[in-house]
Design an enzyme around this catalytic site. Sequence first.
Site, PDB file in Angstrom:
ATOM      1  N   ARG A  35       8.375   2.325  12.373  1.00  0.00           N
ATOM      2  CA  ARG A  35       8.079   2.798  10.906  1.00  0.00           C
ATOM      3  C   ARG A  35       6.745   2.138  10.359  1.00  0.00           C
ATOM      4  O   ARG A  35       6.422   0.788  10.530  1.00  0.00           O
ATOM      5  CB  ARG A  35       9.416   2.211  10.321  1.00  0.00           C
ATOM      6  CG  ARG A  35       9.350   2.279   8.753  1.00  0.00           C
ATOM      7  CD  ARG A  35      10.630   1.666   8.077  1.00  0.00           C
ATOM      8  NE  ARG A  35      10.363   1.598   6.340  1.00  0.00           N
ATOM      9  CZ  ARG A  35      10.318   0.267   5.846  1.00  0.00           C
ATOM     10  NH1 ARG A  35      10.568  -0.750   6.669  1.00  0.00           N
ATOM     11  NH2 ARG A  35      10.517   0.465   4.646  1.00  0.00           N
ATOM     12  N   ARG A  76       8.360  -0.659 -12.561  1.00  0.00           N
ATOM     13  CA  ARG A  76       8.124  -2.068 -12.789  1.00  0.00           C
ATOM     14  C   ARG A  76       7.856  -2.711 -13.975  1.00  0.00           C
ATOM     15  O   ARG A  76       7.375  -1.829 -14.813  1.00  0.00           O
ATOM     16  CB  ARG A  76       7.074  -2.623 -11.553  1.00  0.00           C
ATOM     17  CG  ARG A  76       7.219  -2.517 -10.072  1.00  0.00           C
ATOM     18  CD  ARG A  76       5.954  -2.891  -9.394  1.00  0.00           C
ATOM     19  NE  ARG A  76       6.067  -2.428  -8.096  1.00  0.00           N
ATOM     20  CZ  ARG A  76       6.556  -3.354  -6.890  1.00  0.00           C
ATOM     21  NH1 ARG A  76       7.158  -4.369  -7.514  1.00  0.00           N
ATOM     22  NH2 ARG A  76       6.827  -3.131  -6.052  1.00  0.00           N
ATOM     23  N   LYS A 217      16.121   8.355   2.118  1.00  0.00           N
ATOM     24  CA  LYS A 217      16.762   7.351   1.996  1.00  0.00           C
ATOM     25  C   LYS A 217      17.792   7.148   0.917  1.00  0.00           C
ATOM     26  O   LYS A 217      17.358   7.495  -0.576  1.00  0.00           O
ATOM     27  CB  LYS A 217      15.450   6.225   1.587  1.00  0.00           C
ATOM     28  CG  LYS A 217      14.650   6.155   2.654  1.00  0.00           C
ATOM     29  CD  LYS A 217      13.319   5.350   2.367  1.00  0.00           C
ATOM     30  CE  LYS A 217      13.565   3.967   2.136  1.00  0.00           C
ATOM     31  NZ  LYS A 217      12.175   3.392   1.520  1.00  0.00           N
ATOM     32  N   THR A 275      18.169  -2.413   6.487  1.00  0.00           N
ATOM     33  CA  THR A 275      17.933  -3.727   5.430  1.00  0.00           C
ATOM     34  C   THR A 275      18.566  -4.913   5.755  1.00  0.00           C
ATOM     35  O   THR A 275      19.723  -4.952   5.986  1.00  0.00           O
ATOM     36  CB  THR A 275      18.280  -3.341   3.987  1.00  0.00           C
ATOM     37  OG1 THR A 275      17.899  -1.886   3.712  1.00  0.00           O
ATOM     38  CG2 THR A 275      17.967  -4.160   2.897  1.00  0.00           C
TER      39      THR A 275
END
Length: 470
Positions: A35, A76, A217, A275
């Site tokens: 990845r 953000r 995802k 994860t």
Amino acid sequence: MRRHRYAKIVATVGPATNTPEMLKALFLAGVDTFRLNFSHGVQADHAKVHASIRALEKEVGRPIGILQDLQGPKIRVGTVRDGRLDLTSGERVRFVLEGSEGGKDAIPLHHPEIFAAVVPGQDLLIDDGRVRVRVVGVEAAVIEAEVITAGVISNRKGVNLPGTLLDLSPLTEKDRADLAFGLELGVDWVALSFVQKPSDVIEARGLIGDKAGIMTKVEKPQALDRIEDIIRLSDAVMVARGDLGVEIPHEDVPARQKELIRACRLAVKPVIVATQMLDSMVNAPAPTRAEASDVATAIYDGADAVMLSAESATGRYPVEAVSMMDRIIRSVEGHKLYHSIIAALEPGEEETPPHAVATATATLAEAIHATAIVAYTESGTTAARVARKRPAVPILALTPNVDTSRRLSLLWGAHSVRTDDVDSYEEMTAKACHHAQEEGFAKPNDIVVTAAGIPFHTTGNTNNIRLIQI
């Protein structure tokens, strides 16, 4: 270079592993797909890694998958006064669309789509949920909120909005530039971050076409609401538990993981669980028992692959992490209850002839104790249909397409070999015998079962089973 396991390993490349020597060590330890995380690094660095992987592929004589993971529209806060704001429960704060270096009454949030979408009562999670605020009022350029969970907000921390559908494309300008670069390099998979709805996948398909497989995802609750359509439009799925675990309750993540694996298996789409799988191995040479159980659970659930992130990208023990993951997978798959558990989780059959033929191939191979299933596949679909059954027999996937052979490095149970196309039954039989022996799946007098589509040179038409004695 045959792997003696069914599930695959994906490893993220980073500063700890971006040299040719480390990439080779990771591959030999068990990595099937690498990845490239485009949230970090620059294009030139990723190009060097890509070239090193392709050189390694040539050296070892095995197809290796490369996954480009796009950053996506990460939300953000801006920069805040003195670099941090200490928030206490119950106090009021204001987020503003314009400005910078703000205090508690003017925290910069330069995302107009948030101001257009949020309503009073909804929560904003900051810094992976360490700080939670609840919206109490919204104006055109101001959001007033009450602090629910106290904590610190510092510069550029991420913001999650569970339950809020944002009018955002999954592809930012940076993503589009990175995508064009990755497709030019020749990546095998493109992972889309923060997908919310089926049209996000359609938008990406318009840019990618068939140049690479699209991996969605799943990390937004909104995606779960339309998950069947999203899976159908995707080529593979990643259960991205990091951001997903921020936006839905922690206790719901394990069940969602099982649901997603089952749905992908039903749809014949590879699924990765990702994860923090061996997160403690970023700094320690061994995982916790809970982490080992986490990897094992994904394997018992029937996942096609499990993934390492920081463990292999920036960790101190990347090779050891891959080796540990390999050992856990092989231990689980060798357990006496593994195949019965996998069989019990079978999602049912699709009532189409190609799926029925593939299922019969797997069932027959198990019944006669064949040493391998040889799947002739142009696009990878025949091999995927057989793998959907999760047979206790290895799958030797023969394909004339080098891109297909690389993408199959993500598919459960598949050992992919690129070979010249076949034009007749006789040639199919000869190649099946040759590759089954050459790749270590069979010896003289063993029986293999082949699955193919007749006529040859067609895609997705699995309609033929044949038993062959070596």
